[in-house]
Design an enzyme around this catalytic site. Structure first.
Site: not given
Ligand code: FMN
Length: 351
Positions: A23-25, A77, A107, A146, A208, A231-232
């Site tokens: 999930p990414m806002a 979420q 968050c 989460k 992560g 995510g990213r």
């Molecule tokens: C732009 C952005 C927005 C995010 N928004 C949320 C969110 O709404 N809810 C959540 O649980 N995690 C959120 N995260 C965290 C990601 O879900 C994830 O746990 C975190 O980026 C680590 O994973 P990654 O290294 O694969 O990016 C967000 C991360 C990013 C970069």
């Protein structure tokens, strides 16, 4: 080699692969989630949705509850801090058609934490457990949570809070083992994920820094997690999902990049409307066209254009062969209008 194309369960919900799209806002719109499912994610998740926004029937917030047919299985979420209003919001998530309700206890952003929601709940295990148990009683779909590792650097609070949440009714946990203080600096410490796996008897998802098949394999082997979350690495790059679930590592052609981006633009315009979509999409141009795929000034050209139609024209001019791919993709996947369900009347109607 661990086979990521294996199904696993969250409660009774079958997840077809061991790859979850994060999930990414500001990112996880329907187009992102549907694309993620198409490229191999077994589970996709909405961005965090404000429980207060749902309670006040905020129109934009309710828009986040729209579920398309081809997204399932899908988690929506929620974030919030009051058990009763979270339970009410979870009922609406269930009515909207989500397969899981996911709770954001991670968050780190001040706007969220100052209301007692997000990562703050890691410091208030009693309230966190009350939220989970109120929701588990209120809905029939499984509840997942989460977490981050804790608030401060070096915190191990997730290991104390996680098992309490499972006792309260959580059917799975996702851990992003950075502290809230760290935001996105340093590295995710998956030794902590392994410890959490050993403490609970529900599936744990590792989140992560997973950006390749090799990394996914290493994290799964080291932690015993049921799945990895990405995510990213998937921003503007759905091909990484294909690679992680077991495909070859390959750079997409320019035509493929343009075709996916055009499809993404069209779907996002359908979902958000032209005005909101055209500013929302700007960051995606850099994500898709970067990574050495197109010369840097091309992105600059796109972000100053007035309409998404002009963006589409410029993209296709840069890779005319994409047109054929776009037609094929659009004929293969259900169109947005067919699958983008309107919200059930009961959701708009208060109640
Ligand atoms: C732009 C952005 C927005 C995010 N928004 C949320 C969110 O709404 N809810 C959540 O649980 N995690 C959120 N995260 C965290 C990601 O879900 C994830 O746990 C975190 O980026 C680590 O994973 P990654 O290294 O694969 O990016 C967000 C991360 C990013 C970069």
């Amino acid at each position: 080699m661990i086979d990521l194309r294996q199904a696993w369960l969250v409660g009774p919900v079958e997840i077809p692969t061991r790859l979850v799209l994060a999930p990414m806002a500001g990112v996880s719109v329907q187009a992102f989630r549907r694309q993620g499912r198409r490229f191999g994610a077994g589970l996709v998740c909405s961005e965090m949705v404000s429980c207060a926004g749902i309670e006040h029937r905020n129109e934009r917030t309710l828009g986040y509850l729209r579920v398309a047919d081809d997204e399932h299985p899908l988690a929506i979420q929620l974030f919030g801090s009051d058990p009763d209003s979270m339970a009410e919001a979870a009922r609406m998530v269930e009515a909207a058609g989500a397969d899981l309700v996911d709770l954001n206890f991670g968050c780190p952003v001040r706007k969220v934490t100052k209301t007692g929601a997000g990562a703050t709940l890691l410091d208030d295990p009693d309230r966190a457990a009350r939220i989970v148990s109120a929701i588990a009683r209120a809905v029939d779909i499984p509840v997942s949570v989460k977490l981050r590792r804790g608030l401060g650097n070096g915190s191990r609070d997730c290991l104390r809070v996680g098992p309490l949440l499972v006792d309260a009714g959580a059917s799975s946990l996702t851990l992003h083992p950075r502290s809230a203080q760290q935001m996105y600096t340093g590295a995710a410490d998956h030794a902590l994920t392994a410890e959490l796996v050993s403490l609970v008897d529900v599936p744990v998802v590792a989140s992560g820094d997973i950006d390749s098949r090799a990394r996914a394999q290493a994290v799964l082997a080291r932690t015993g997690a049921a799945a990895v979350m990405v995510g990213r690495a998937a921003q503007g790059n759905p091909w990484v999902l294909e690679e992680i679930v077991g495909g070859d590592r390959r750079e997409p052609s320019r035509e493929e990049v343009v075709a996916e981006l055009v499809l993404f633009v069209r779907e996002t315009v359908r979902e958000l409307g032209e005005r909101r979509a055209s500013s929302f999409l700007k960051k995606f141009y850099g994500w898709y066209l970067g990574r050495g795929r197109f010369p840097r000034p091309f992105k600059q050209e796109l972000v100053v254009l007035d309409s998404t139609e002009e963006v589409e024209r410029r993209l296709i001019a840069a890779a005319p062969g994409a047109l054929e791919l776009i037609e094929r993709l659009e004929s293969e996947i259900p169109s947005g209008d067919e699958v983008t369900l309107e919200l059930p009347i009961s959701i708009y109607g208060g109640g």
